[in-house]
Write a protein that holds these residues in place. Structure first.
Motif, short mmCIF file in Angstrom:
data_model
loop_
_atom_site.label_atom_id
_atom_site.label_comp_id
_atom_site.label_asym_id
_atom_site.label_seq_id
_atom_site.Cartn_x
_atom_site.Cartn_y
_atom_site.Cartn_z
N ILE A 1 1.13 -9.76 3.41
CA ILE A 1 0.49 -8.65 2.49
C ILE A 1 1.61 -7.90 1.86
O ILE A 1 1.13 -7.76 0.51
CB ILE A 1 -0.25 -7.75 3.45
N ASN B 1 3.03 -10.10 -0.99
CA ASN B 1 2.13 -10.07 -2.44
C ASN B 1 2.46 -8.48 -2.89
O ASN B 1 2.15 -8.62 -4.20
CB ASN B 1 0.71 -10.25 -1.82
N MET B 2 2.14 -7.25 -2.02
CA MET B 2 2.35 -6.17 -2.83
C MET B 2 3.75 -6.14 -3.41
O MET B 2 3.83 -5.63 -4.81
CB MET B 2 2.40 -5.23 -1.65
N GLU C 1 3.28 -8.05 -6.88
CA GLU C 1 2.40 -7.55 -7.89
C GLU C 1 3.30 -6.08 -8.47
O GLU C 1 3.17 -6.06 -9.61
CB GLU C 1 1.29 -6.93 -7.13
N ASP D 1 -4.41 -4.37 -7.62
CA ASP D 1 -4.52 -4.52 -6.29
C ASP D 1 -4.19 -3.72 -5.24
O ASP D 1 -4.30 -4.23 -3.88
CB ASP D 1 -4.24 -6.16 -5.87
N LEU E 1 -4.49 -4.48 -1.26
CA LEU E 1 -3.64 -4.94 -0.45
C LEU E 1 -3.40 -3.93 0.77
O LEU E 1 -3.15 -4.33 1.83
CB LEU E 1 -2.42 -5.33 -1.31
N GLU F 1 -5.94 -4.15 3.53
CA GLU F 1 -5.83 -5.32 4.18
C GLU F 1 -4.57 -4.81 5.29
O GLU F 1 -4.73 -5.20 6.40
CB GLU F 1 -5.32 -6.40 3.37
#
Length: 117
Positions: free
Chosen positions: A80, A83-84, A87, A95, A99, A102
């Motif tokens: 997670i 991904n953050m 981005e 997102d 995120l 999550e």
């Protein structure tokens, strides 16, 4: 390591075997760092940053959390926060709330296991 605790750790998304290898099978050292994670305030700081929509400030905190989660074998949280970070580097912030939501679902699982130590 107690088998019940190990199962709880695995269920919480912790890659126990890989992490124990990283800590040279020193269970006491791993437990010390797990407890430090539970006392860390970066998750709260990230929540404050995201709630205030200061997305330009997300990357350093998310990157710190990604590194710590990677070192401690928190696979789900690592993914997670990774991904953050990706981005943020692309300056795509749409997102961030999803995120973080999550992460907020996964984080208590880790903390619950740490509290059993």
């Amino acid at each position: 390591m107690d088998e019940i605790l190990k199962k709880d750790m695995i269920d919480a998304g912790i890659n126990v075997d890989e992490t124990m290898n990283r800590f040279m099978n020193n269970e006491a050292l791993l437990m010390k760092f797990l407890k430090k994670f539970a006392d860390d305030d970066n998750m709260n700081a990230l929540g404050t940053i995201i709630a205030s929509k200061n997305y330009q400030e997300v990357l350093p905190v998310a990157h710190t959390l990604k590194g710590v989660c990677g070192n401690l074998g928190f696979t789900n949280l690592y993914d997670i926060f990774s991904n953050m970070c990706q981005e943020c580097r692309k300056e795509r912030f749409d997102d961030m709330d999803r995120l973080f939501a999550e992460a907020k679902k996964e984080y208590p699982k880790i903390i619950a296991v740490i509290q059993k130590l």
